[in-house]
Design a protein around this motif. Structure first.
Motif, PDB file in Angstrom:
ATOM      1  N   ILE A  42       0.943  -1.279   0.077  1.00  8.03           N
ATOM      2  CA  ILE A  42      -0.190   0.089   0.133  1.00  8.03           C
ATOM      3  C   ILE A  42       0.860   1.263   0.036  1.00  8.03           C
ATOM      4  CG2 ILE A  42      -1.746   1.422   1.453  1.00  8.03           C
ATOM      5  CD1 ILE A  42      -2.758  -1.465   2.274  1.00  8.03           C
ATOM      6  N   ALA A  43       1.936   0.926   0.894  1.00  9.05           N
ATOM      7  CA  ALA A  43       2.949   2.290   0.842  1.00  9.05           C
ATOM      8  C   ALA A  43       3.355   2.542  -0.574  1.00  9.05           C
ATOM      9  CB  ALA A  43       4.084   2.157   1.889  1.00  9.05           C
ATOM     10  N   ALA A  74      -5.958  -5.390  10.221  1.00 17.33           N
ATOM     11  CA  ALA A  74      -4.804  -6.053  10.455  1.00 17.33           C
ATOM     12  C   ALA A  74      -3.852  -5.033  10.625  1.00 17.33           C
ATOM     13  CB  ALA A  74      -4.545  -7.183   9.463  1.00 17.33           C
ATOM     14  N   ILE A  75      -3.720  -3.964   9.834  1.00 20.29           N
ATOM     15  CA  ILE A  75      -2.617  -3.059   9.882  1.00 20.29           C
ATOM     16  C   ILE A  75      -2.614  -2.186  11.033  1.00 20.29           C
ATOM     17  CG2 ILE A  75      -1.515  -1.077   8.610  1.00 20.29           C
ATOM     18  CD1 ILE A  75      -2.232  -2.048   6.029  1.00 20.29           C
ATOM     19  N   LYS A  76      -4.042  -1.627  11.331  1.00 24.16           N
ATOM     20  CA  LYS A  76      -4.004  -1.127  12.618  1.00 24.16           C
ATOM     21  C   LYS A  76      -3.795  -1.865  13.749  1.00 24.16           C
ATOM     22  CE  LYS A  76      -7.806   1.739  14.861  1.00 24.16           C
ATOM     23  NZ  LYS A  76      -9.122   2.249  14.942  1.00 24.16           N
ATOM     24  N   ALA A  77      -3.955  -3.089  14.016  1.00 25.35           N
ATOM     25  CA  ALA A  77      -3.703  -3.866  15.071  1.00 25.35           C
ATOM     26  C   ALA A  77      -2.361  -4.076  15.216  1.00 25.35           C
ATOM     27  CB  ALA A  77      -4.178  -5.234  14.899  1.00 25.35           C
ATOM     28  N   ALA A 132       1.111   3.442  11.040  1.00 20.89           N
ATOM     29  CA  ALA A 132       1.029   3.208   9.595  1.00 20.89           C
ATOM     30  C   ALA A 132      -0.462   3.408   9.253  1.00 20.89           C
ATOM     31  CB  ALA A 132       1.635   2.066   9.353  1.00 20.89           C
ATOM     32  N   HIS A 133      -1.387   2.624  10.000  1.00 21.37           N
ATOM     33  CA  HIS A 133      -2.959   2.801   9.708  1.00 21.37           C
ATOM     34  C   HIS A 133      -3.108   4.438   9.562  1.00 21.37           C
ATOM     35  CE1 HIS A 133      -7.247   2.627  10.529  1.00 21.37           C
ATOM     36  NE2 HIS A 133      -7.247   1.420   9.697  1.00 21.37           N
ATOM     37  N   THR A 134      -2.919   4.974  10.568  1.00 21.79           N
ATOM     38  CA  THR A 134      -3.314   6.672  10.640  1.00 21.79           C
ATOM     39  C   THR A 134      -2.698   7.478   9.443  1.00 21.79           C
ATOM     40  OG1 THR A 134      -3.419   6.424  12.982  1.00 21.79           O
ATOM     41  CG2 THR A 134      -3.155   8.515  11.919  1.00 21.79           C
ATOM     42  N   ALA A 154       5.304  10.270   2.241  1.00 22.68           N
ATOM     43  CA  ALA A 154       6.693  10.270   3.055  1.00 22.68           C
ATOM     44  C   ALA A 154       6.192   9.945   4.678  1.00 22.68           C
ATOM     45  CB  ALA A 154       7.166  11.664   3.077  1.00 22.68           C
ATOM     46  N   LYS A 155       5.261  10.511   5.105  1.00 20.81           N
ATOM     47  CA  LYS A 155       4.675  10.030   6.405  1.00 20.81           C
ATOM     48  C   LYS A 155       4.508   8.569   6.288  1.00 20.81           C
ATOM     49  CE  LYS A 155       3.195  14.552   7.946  1.00 20.81           C
ATOM     50  NZ  LYS A 155       2.226  15.631   8.141  1.00 20.81           N
ATOM     51  N   VAL A 156       3.681   8.097   5.453  1.00 17.54           N
ATOM     52  CA  VAL A 156       3.324   6.579   5.322  1.00 17.54           C
ATOM     53  C   VAL A 156       4.712   5.768   5.082  1.00 17.54           C
ATOM     54  CG1 VAL A 156       2.250   4.912   3.664  1.00 17.54           C
ATOM     55  CG2 VAL A 156       1.041   6.908   4.106  1.00 17.54           C
TER      56      VAL A 156
END
Length: 286
Positions: free
Chosen positions: A191-192, A234-237, A242-244, A278-280
């Motif tokens: 995704i990034a 799953a990413i948030k957990a 990264a989720h944000t 860049a933040k991701v």
């Protein structure tokens, strides 16, 4: 053979054909597409594609690890690295998503080109990885979709060709190489990468009024959104930061790429997308 030769010729591949790169077209299905090589970009888009899709600067080549493969995909690592493998599939999917939506918007020629591009940009270089992992040749599906678009088939028929490609890509995803990386970690990496590609294409737009860079970026943004919808929990957990950051970046990309048709005025500032990307990357550990 004749329909494939006609297709590639109409997409501006006369030089490639003259060089005999499609000489094997009469053999197995898919060998004609394998001959297309790096010529899979029509003449009227070649100038912009050098900066975006295959270039060492902005666009597809900037986000992928190692910058290998015509589309900037690390295809040499794909047989052992699930992130590289996932990125290759995502780049192919981004093109066909963009192609389907461009066709629905009445952009027949652009859609035909977008359906065809993954063959030369990704799939040819992925052949060794696919063979090792037991993935069937998908190139004929992309060629068939491109032919359908070029022939002006109904939206439903083009949609069926699109569905066949997506089904093949989903099947290929189940054969990704196994490592110790979690599925969330792999999804975050893919995704990034898609977010950065979409951002990089958008950075071209203020000085490039061509349609193709916008359409490329649109496809990358849409695939990032789809992947996040499937893997967000799953990413948030595993990585809340990264989720944000992905959520923030996708919100901007949704505004920057409101649809397959390029807007007359860019809705967002390219710098805002670059900063969000860049933040991701930072949150993802890239």
């Amino acid at each position: 053979m004749n329909s494939t030769l006609k297709l590639w010729t109409q997409l501006g591949l006369g030089t490639a054909l003259a060089g005999g790169l499609l000489a094997a077209c009469s053999g197995e299905a898919g060998t004609g597409e394998a001959g297309a090589g790096e010529a899979g970009i029509a003449p009227d888009t070649a100038a912009t594609a050098g900066e975006g899709e295959g270039g060492a600067g902005e666009g597809e080549g900037s986000a992928a690890a190692g910058g290998e493969g015509e589309g900037g995909v690390a295809t040499a690592d794909a047989a052992t690295d699930p992130v590289a493998y996932g990125i290759a599939l995502a780049v192919a999917e981004a093109h066909v998503v963009a192609a389907r939506d461009a066709y629905a918007a009445g952009k027949k020629d652009a859609a035909a080109e977008m359906f065809a591009h993954p063959v030369s940009e990704v799939l040819l270089d992925m052949d060794p990885a696919f063979a090792k992992l037991g993935v069937a040749d998908m190139k004929p599906l992309f060629s068939a979709a491109s032919e359908a678009a070029l022939a002006g088939k109904s939206t439903a028929e083009v949609g069926k060709a699109y569905d066949a490609i997506i089904a093949a890509l989903r099947g290929a995803a189940t054969k990704a190489p196994k490592t110790d990386a979690s599925s969330a970690k792999v999804a975050t990496g893919v995704i990034a990468d898609m977010i950065e590609r979409a951002s990089a294409m958008y950075r071209q737009l203020p000085t490039n009024d061509a349609y193709e860079p916008y359409l490329d970026g649109y496809g990358f943004a849409r695939v990032a959104q789809t992947a996040f919808a499937a893997n967000g929990a799953a990413i948030k957990a595993e990585n809340a930061a990264a989720h944000t950051r992905i959520t923030e970046a996708l919100a901007l990309l949704g505004k920057a790429y409101p649809g397959a048709a390029r807007p007359a005025t860019l809705p967002e500032q390219p710098g805002a997308l670059s900063g969000a990307s860049a933040k991701v990357m930072l949150a993802a550990g890239n």
